[in-house]
Write a protein that holds these residues in place. Sequence first.
Motif, PDB file in Angstrom:
ATOM      1  N   UNK A 890       0.812  -1.218   0.000  1.00 54.78           N
ATOM      2  CA  UNK A 890       0.000   0.000   0.000  1.00 54.78           C
ATOM      3  C   UNK A 890       0.848   1.273   0.000  1.00 54.78           C
ATOM      4  N   UNK A 891       2.171   1.155   0.028  1.00 58.52           N
ATOM      5  CA  UNK A 891       3.027   2.341   0.118  1.00 58.52           C
ATOM      6  C   UNK A 891       2.792   3.314  -1.035  1.00 58.52           C
ATOM      7  N   UNK A 892       2.671   2.850  -2.302  1.00 64.65           N
ATOM      8  CA  UNK A 892       2.376   3.822  -3.361  1.00 64.65           C
ATOM      9  C   UNK A 892       1.071   4.576  -3.115  1.00 64.65           C
ATOM     10  N   UNK A 893       0.069   3.900  -2.563  1.00 63.98           N
ATOM     11  CA  UNK A 893      -1.198   4.574  -2.272  1.00 63.98           C
ATOM     12  C   UNK A 893      -1.037   5.549  -1.107  1.00 63.98           C
ATOM     13  N   UNK A 894      -0.222   5.181  -0.114  1.00 59.35           N
ATOM     14  CA  UNK A 894       0.061   6.103   0.988  1.00 59.35           C
ATOM     15  C   UNK A 894       0.706   7.371   0.456  1.00 59.35           C
ATOM     16  N   UNK A 895       1.608   7.197  -0.485  1.00 64.72           N
ATOM     17  CA  UNK A 895       2.291   8.359  -1.060  1.00 64.72           C
ATOM     18  C   UNK A 895       1.288   9.279  -1.774  1.00 64.72           C
ATOM     19  N   UNK A 896       0.322   8.652  -2.452  1.00 66.66           N
ATOM     20  CA  UNK A 896      -0.693   9.451  -3.151  1.00 66.66           C
ATOM     21  C   UNK A 896      -1.604  10.174  -2.154  1.00 66.66           C
ATOM     22  N   UNK A 897      -1.990   9.502  -1.072  1.00 69.42           N
ATOM     23  CA  UNK A 897      -2.830  10.148  -0.054  1.00 69.42           C
ATOM     24  C   UNK A 897      -2.083  11.314   0.577  1.00 69.42           C
ATOM     25  N   UNK A 898      -0.778  11.124   0.806  1.00 65.70           N
ATOM     26  CA  UNK A 898       0.042  12.230   1.317  1.00 65.70           C
ATOM     27  C   UNK A 898      -0.040  13.431   0.396  1.00 65.70           C
ATOM     28  N   UNK A 899       0.153  13.186  -0.889  1.00 67.39           N
ATOM     29  CA  UNK A 899       0.144  14.268  -1.868  1.00 67.39           C
ATOM     30  C   UNK A 899      -1.230  14.934  -1.922  1.00 67.39           C
ATOM     31  N   UNK A 900      -2.292  14.116  -1.973  1.00 64.68           N
ATOM     32  CA  UNK A 900      -3.644  14.669  -2.046  1.00 64.68           C
ATOM     33  C   UNK A 900      -3.970  15.498  -0.804  1.00 64.68           C
ATOM     34  N   UNK A 901      -3.618  14.971   0.366  1.00 63.73           N
ATOM     35  CA  UNK A 901      -3.943  15.662   1.623  1.00 63.73           C
ATOM     36  C   UNK A 901      -3.200  16.979   1.728  1.00 63.73           C
ATOM     37  N   UNK A 902      -1.935  16.970   1.370  1.00 63.86           N
ATOM     38  CA  UNK A 902      -1.145  18.205   1.451  1.00 63.86           C
ATOM     39  C   UNK A 902      -1.615  19.214   0.411  1.00 63.86           C
ATOM     40  N   UNK A 903      -1.994  18.723  -0.782  1.00 61.00           N
ATOM     41  CA  UNK A 903      -2.518  19.628  -1.812  1.00 61.00           C
ATOM     42  C   UNK A 903      -3.826  20.254  -1.372  1.00 61.00           C
ATOM     43  N   UNK A 904      -4.691  19.435  -0.755  1.00 62.26           N
ATOM     44  CA  UNK A 904      -5.976  19.964  -0.266  1.00 62.26           C
ATOM     45  C   UNK A 904      -5.750  21.006   0.826  1.00 62.26           C
ATOM     46  N   UNK A 905      -4.745  20.748   1.680  1.00 64.13           N
ATOM     47  CA  UNK A 905      -4.449  21.711   2.750  1.00 64.13           C
ATOM     48  C   UNK A 905      -3.909  23.007   2.161  1.00 64.13           C
ATOM     49  N   UNK A 906      -3.056  22.878   1.138  1.00 61.25           N
ATOM     50  CA  UNK A 906      -2.508  24.076   0.494  1.00 61.25           C
ATOM     51  C   UNK A 906      -3.603  24.873  -0.195  1.00 61.25           C
ATOM     52  N   UNK A 907      -4.539  24.131  -0.825  1.00 60.47           N
ATOM     53  CA  UNK A 907      -5.646  24.808  -1.499  1.00 60.47           C
ATOM     54  C   UNK A 907      -6.523  25.538  -0.489  1.00 60.47           C
ATOM     55  N   UNK A 908      -6.769  24.916   0.654  1.00 59.17           N
ATOM     56  CA  UNK A 908      -7.578  25.560   1.688  1.00 59.17           C
ATOM     57  C   UNK A 908      -6.905  26.817   2.208  1.00 59.17           C
ATOM     58  N   UNK A 909      -5.580  26.748   2.395  1.00 60.82           N
ATOM     59  CA  UNK A 909      -4.845  27.928   2.872  1.00 60.82           C
ATOM     60  C   UNK A 909      -4.880  29.041   1.847  1.00 60.82           C
ATOM     61  N   UNK A 910      -4.730  28.673   0.561  1.00 60.85           N
ATOM     62  CA  UNK A 910      -4.728  29.708  -0.474  1.00 60.85           C
ATOM     63  C   UNK A 910      -6.102  30.352  -0.596  1.00 60.85           C
ATOM     64  N   UNK A 911      -7.164  29.540  -0.378  1.00 61.88           N
ATOM     65  CA  UNK A 911      -8.522  30.091  -0.421  1.00 61.88           C
ATOM     66  C   UNK A 911      -8.750  31.054   0.734  1.00 61.88           C
ATOM     67  N   UNK A 912      -8.218  30.677   1.917  1.00 63.77           N
ATOM     68  CA  UNK A 912      -8.338  31.571   3.067  1.00 63.77           C
ATOM     69  C   UNK A 912      -7.638  32.902   2.779  1.00 63.77           C
TER      70      UNK A 912
END
Length: 912
Positions: A890-912
């Motif tokens: 599952x490590x490749x999927x973990x890596x993708x979840x990391x990327x998605x989660x951090x991107x979503x957090x960055x998007x939320x910060x930029x929206x704020x």
Amino acid sequence: MPGAATTTMSNLPALPLAHSGTQRTTCPYCGVGCGVQASVDGAGQIHIAGDPAHPANLGRLCSKGSALAATTSLQGRLLHPQIGGRIESWDTALSTTAQRLKQVIDEHGTEAVALYVSGQLLTEDYYVANKLVKGYLGTANIDTNSRLCMSSAVAGHVRAFGADTVPCNYQDLELADMVVITGSNLAWCHPVVYQRLVAAKRQRPEMHVVVIDPRGTPTCDIADQHLALKPGTDVALFNGLLSDLHRRGHVDEEFVARHTQGARQALDSAELSVDEVAELCGLGIAEVCAFYQRFGRTEKVVTVFSQGVNQSSAGADKVNSIINCHLLSGRIGRPGMGPFSMTGQPNAMGGREVGGLSNMLAAHLSLSEPGHRALVQEFWGSPRIASQPGLKAVDLFEAVHSGQIKAIWIMATNPVVSLPNANRVREALERCPLVIVSDIREDTDTARLAHIRLPATGWAEKDGTVTNSERRISRQRGFLPAAGEARPDWWIISQVAQRLGYRGFDYTAPAQIFDEHARLSAHANSDDQTPRPFHIGGLAGLSAEQYDALQPIQWPVRQAGDGGTARLCTEHFYTANRRANLVAVTYRAPVHAADAEFPFVLNTGRIRDQWHTMTRTGLAPQLSNHIAEPFVDIHPHDAMLCAVREGALARVRSRWGRVVVRVRFSAEMSRGQIFIPIHWSQQTASDARVGKVVNPAVCPISGEPEFKHTPVSIEPFSVDWHGFVLTRDDIDTTALAWWTRIQGQSFLRYEIAGRHQPDDWSQWSRDLLQLDQSEAVDLIEFRDNASALYRAAVIIDDTVHACVFVSPQPDLPSRAWLAALFDQGPLDDRDRISVLAGRPADATADAGALVCSCFGVGRNSIARAIQEQDLDSPEAIGQCLKAGTNCGSCVPELRKILLDTRNNRSLAHSTD
């Protein structure tokens, strides 16, 4: 038990009792051949762990291996012999089997009889089956499902080396400076070997990994280069490499002169420029050049190949195009280099050792050689020997369809699901006068068509040997008593042989069969002749105790006390003059090309947590939650052109059949290509048996089918609503347009879809769940007529019995939290309120879709941990949640979840 008194105990094999301590055995899944420690505690609970002393896995297991305990239940087991669906005694079943086979032979000859066997058999089972058919019936009409995955590798090895032999071992992957992975999603299909490679690259980051695959897979997670070549163009790519090695002066002239032949012809046949290769393969010139240059200047190169290479109408040529590159450059027979075929099944190699393929004899001897036929017949003392190769798998079932084959005995495999053009295979068995099935499952697509069903022992009950991809023989040891009246395959075959009047089948234990197998391998195989590489004479003469204690060992083992042989092709090869052959091969396009009616190329394969047709893995709930339903991966742009939506259903159609599956968008798919997994059958889905779509073209040399290149079309499958059901009992699927079914921990999960909204959803729900109208149940419901939503839950004694969710769109609530309610016990008031919402009042209670099967970690839990604890790597996730720390799949999927989660957090910060 009916007939128990008529089967004398002297005829029955000694069966193991439940083993009180820890038993060392071998995993029954892929060709890695992992060692397993199995134990049964005082409460009867089975515990599974990797064997740290086994050299293949050193204690690691993948998600499937870790879940083996859940597959040993009696659920769905075939427990007694059956004739025409009626339970009979063993004596009656065996005598009837022999009588009906003899009747066919007397009326139509032995060529009207065939066996179709499996890489799930142990070597001892395989040996006895091959001996009966080729040495006593005198026909070679015995083939194996290994024909579907590894026969092209066999053909390539024989053409190049003079024998079917694998020169490399797993350690070579760790020693190599460059590893080329072609036609293999190693991360999902051979996870433990992949993790060894991951660890080696972590220690030596300069190691260069190239993945050659039309689609992006989890194996690309560690790739320094991914070559997404056009399907079917492997020969062009490796022929171009051969030409480039020659042009750039990367030829080992001394090795070629002393140890090979055919180099000039192979080079002439392979002549392609880089520009031509790039155009044929759909690759960029720069990426082709980079691959060729890296290969040319790196001495220690291992090329790993598997089904993506073998399963082709040019499969044998693909294998030889790879081997040619290693021979021309001298990259073979030394540590850290060589062509390495990864077998698909746990005992595909063992089956090859005993002649399981229809064109082979036991001990790697050849049916086409009169001297080899005489040698085997002399050793067996058999009345006759097959004089010509038998029918290969696809042709064999075609002969059943035409009536040429009147009786077929199928062992430990499910061809109605797994073979190409599978509807025709089903028709063939429906027409066949005598179908015998030996299996552990009572109800499979194939067993449904059997006239005689014979119950075989399962993995936890079997005793014998298997051989893995690196030629390592390991013991499989039973640790549970046989279920019901199940018996070992070797015993069943031997008993039928004796009832046919044949001597030489009076075996009472697998150790006797292994000893005969070992002695045959050494028969007329001395060093003063051209030695055959398969030689385990050093293991002949073992006592029962020594056989039981046999440690994993790589053949050849020529003398008693030898420690085995790590590598082959180190000094010579196995042709008459001991030189390897560079085989002249020319690129040719796949037999069936895409066209206007069928514009896409279908690729089929495995998913991470399932095995073959799910008759075993389907019993383990933790393995069904990662990917719960059949799907088609398609590039978003192609999906738009075909008007299919992500999450909706689509029909995929070829000239041979059609299936209905869920659409998944994947940017990892190249345009014009789609992917569907192979695992679903009639028991697990209404219409997802992908084998019926696959074209029946085969490699003319190996007979291996073209599973990776079928022209298809894709179109929307229109339904009015989508839904799912979680229930403790089966549902009535007859009125549904589409459904799939998986086993949960204490429930069944159905994904469903239908046409036409019922007038009375309450009555529809009761009918679907097969609720007794007189039974007092607490049926709580929610209906929203405006949005056409319907939800219901059946509560019995304050516990969830079933829940039904329906929506006009496929965007339904997460199943994870609702599934957890089935093991929770009595519902509290908050749960009753939340159950129809499909989500808990406390959002943290929903772990989300399963990601890590080994430790049961869901996507929501991972995303929350990343956010709350600022995790920045799969290793950090593993330290926090254990996810990814066992098999690593599952490590490749973990890596993708990391990327998605951090991107979503960055998007939320930029929206704020």
